[in-house]
Design a protein around this motif. Sequence first.
Motif, short mmCIF file in Angstrom:
data_model
loop_
_atom_site.label_atom_id
_atom_site.label_comp_id
_atom_site.label_asym_id
_atom_site.label_seq_id
_atom_site.Cartn_x
_atom_site.Cartn_y
_atom_site.Cartn_z
N HIS A 91 0.85 -1.19 -0.01
CA HIS A 91 -0.15 -0.18 -0.09
C HIS A 91 0.91 1.35 0.04
CE1 HIS A 91 -4.15 -1.18 0.61
NE2 HIS A 91 -3.83 -2.03 1.32
N ARG A 94 -1.60 6.52 0.97
CA ARG A 94 -2.82 7.39 0.58
C ARG A 94 -3.68 6.12 0.47
NH1 ARG A 94 -4.39 10.66 -4.83
NH2 ARG A 94 -6.62 10.79 -4.42
N SER A 95 -3.46 5.12 -0.13
CA SER A 95 -4.34 3.60 -0.35
C SER A 95 -4.61 3.13 0.87
CB SER A 95 -3.97 2.85 -1.30
OG SER A 95 -2.66 2.18 -0.94
N ARG A 98 -7.10 5.31 2.65
CA ARG A 98 -8.26 5.40 2.09
C ARG A 98 -9.16 3.98 2.01
NH1 ARG A 98 -6.65 6.98 -2.55
NH2 ARG A 98 -6.88 4.82 -3.45
N GLU A 99 -8.29 2.93 1.80
CA GLU A 99 -9.05 1.61 1.72
C GLU A 99 -8.98 0.74 2.83
OE1 GLU A 99 -6.72 -0.21 -1.55
OE2 GLU A 99 -6.86 1.50 -2.86
N ALA A 102 -10.04 4.24 6.61
CA ALA A 102 -11.13 4.80 6.22
C ALA A 102 -12.53 4.29 6.35
CB ALA A 102 -11.34 5.71 5.00
N THR A 115 -6.07 11.61 7.30
CA THR A 115 -5.48 11.99 5.82
C THR A 115 -4.14 11.69 5.67
OG1 THR A 115 -5.51 14.06 6.27
CG2 THR A 115 -7.63 13.05 5.07
#
Length: 683
Positions: A91, A94-95, A98-99, A102, A115
Amino acid sequence: MTALGAEVNGLLEELPGEVAALDAVAARFRRATLNVGVIGKARQGKSRLIQSLTGLTDQEVPTSDGGFCTGVTSVLRHEEGVPTQAQVYFHSERSFLREVIAPYYAELGLGPAPTTLERFAGPLPPEPSGETSVEGSRYNHLVQYHTALPEYRRYLGMASPHLVSPHEIRRFVAQSDEHDQQRYHTFRAVRYVRITTHFAHQDWTGLSLIDLPGLGDSNLQDAQRIVAALKDEIDVVVFLRRPDPLGDGIDTSDYQLYDHVQEGLPDTGLDRCSFLVINRCSGPKGDNSANARKMAEQWLPASRFTVAEAHIADCSQPDDVAGAMDRVLDYLLAHLDDLDNLYLAVRSEKAAELHERLTHVMARAERLADLAQPTEIWFLPFTSLFKQTHGQLAHALAALVRELSDERDLTDGLLADAVDTVLEAAERDPAHATPDELVARAAAEDGLSMAYGKYLNESRARLSRRFLECDVALHARTAEMQQRVADVLRGPGSLGGLSTAQDGREFLLQVAARVPRVREDGGSEIRYALQLLADFQLSYRGMLQHRVRACLDGLHADTPTMPFPHQPGPTVQQVREMLEVAYNEALYTCRSELYKALADPSAAIFSIVEEFYDRVIPSAGVEEEWLVFYQDIRAEIWPGRFAALAEDAAHLRRWSESVAAVTTLAASTVPVALVETSEEAAA
């Protein structure tokens, strides 16, 4: 217009999704392997089945007699005669946020998800009060990700793929070691792993197995991985179920798993592309053979858990598993064309429906556009404003061209400073080899002549790279020109209201994007000229490199300034002096040649701006283009004069943009994608 606009926006939202679905079908036909996803709840023998199919061990396909073991998705591909190896895909920061993280915040109602990793590393939001046992378990999973962050953080963003040997694989895919004594957390940073190996059953060339984490835990990622893998990778599903010898049946958890899979394959019935392997085994609780037969013959037929075929096999026995999988593959060979046609039929039906809706909308849109023409009330004051503004713009651009014409033979100060800086640095730090280095290199290269040639080539490469620093000065000069033109458009051209961009190039691009369709072919001289100016760039490679490279011929082993004398052979000190002479000669030649080019940027800047002026002011028909452009934006650049029309103008522009977007998608994207997909299926 409002109702039609909503319909247009709805179509705009649907079309990209349909194109993506077509791309997915096309990718399926392009793929060289048949991908079989092995799916089941935890502790059903899934890893044992894959081990029996491939011949791999607990190190590559982890198993555990305790809790949940597999942490990430593994794609295993058979290749004849290759050693086992794995590629790990990590990963990014960011991924991961987010994945992975989040969804917990959204599911548990914890507020905005972090974030950055720094924010995630801070204190977690408190556990929600009054949560169910499932929600509490999910919060505990989030806590584990948070607590273990220091142990896997360094892997987030690591270059992928990361090649690992067979004995290292378990550390990246499993949640614990083979004895369940040491917890692993590296898997939390891993998206998926691709393992290439030689399957024990050699008849399965072209087969890939996808091993997904076992479902049944409250980890949100497991269900998400199943759905994502089905949409992107999996062609066929093999469910695995190990009946309890003390009593069992198709229950709620089985249906939940089935529904997750159905979510990933919405276009085909699972009864045509899925299979059930019932794991027959003996264990501490006893022999489950009787319940395995009941599941195949009684419980399964009476449930909504429908599959193409069900087979009973002992997953710990390679021959037993191979027999079951051979029957699965025999079924697929007999029905694969029907499955392919089903995929295409679903997409064709959806494409036909969208095309019919688009045709209907476009017919209504064209009629509405005919009725949405502006009135004549504003035209006379607009014409007066346009003539005044266009005259100011033409005068200001002509003045700028004259200024640049006066400057075109002048030395560019930025480039002159950059060239002097490079030459001084090259003279100050030539990085010549020392006598000792020459001796060592001569020994390694089989003689002083070979070492001399290598050092010449290295000096040439080193000196050439130095001049790349001139790009900074040339780019700055380009940006300065674009800013000067943008200032004319903002001020005398009254176009400042179209963009808040401070950067000249960005302003030019944003203005170009606003130029309406003014010709039948969709072209525009103004738009083309703006984009031409925005894309123009002075660069070292375009202006100076050819001059510099010609000056470096004497630093080439084949054409040296100082040829290597073989009779008598030179000393080490003489060779070093030959390198210095050749280098200094190249520097001198570069200085002389580049000083001749110091006015070239000024000439190039003048040429491009003069061409811009010629295209947007004196060209035939271009004043009419400006008239149409200013008419379209009148309410934005002169809001005091046309305030009452501002809102209507904005609505009309958005309407036109939506209709144009739908027209483009309807005319090309969906039909082309469908034709290409059909051709690939036929092939």
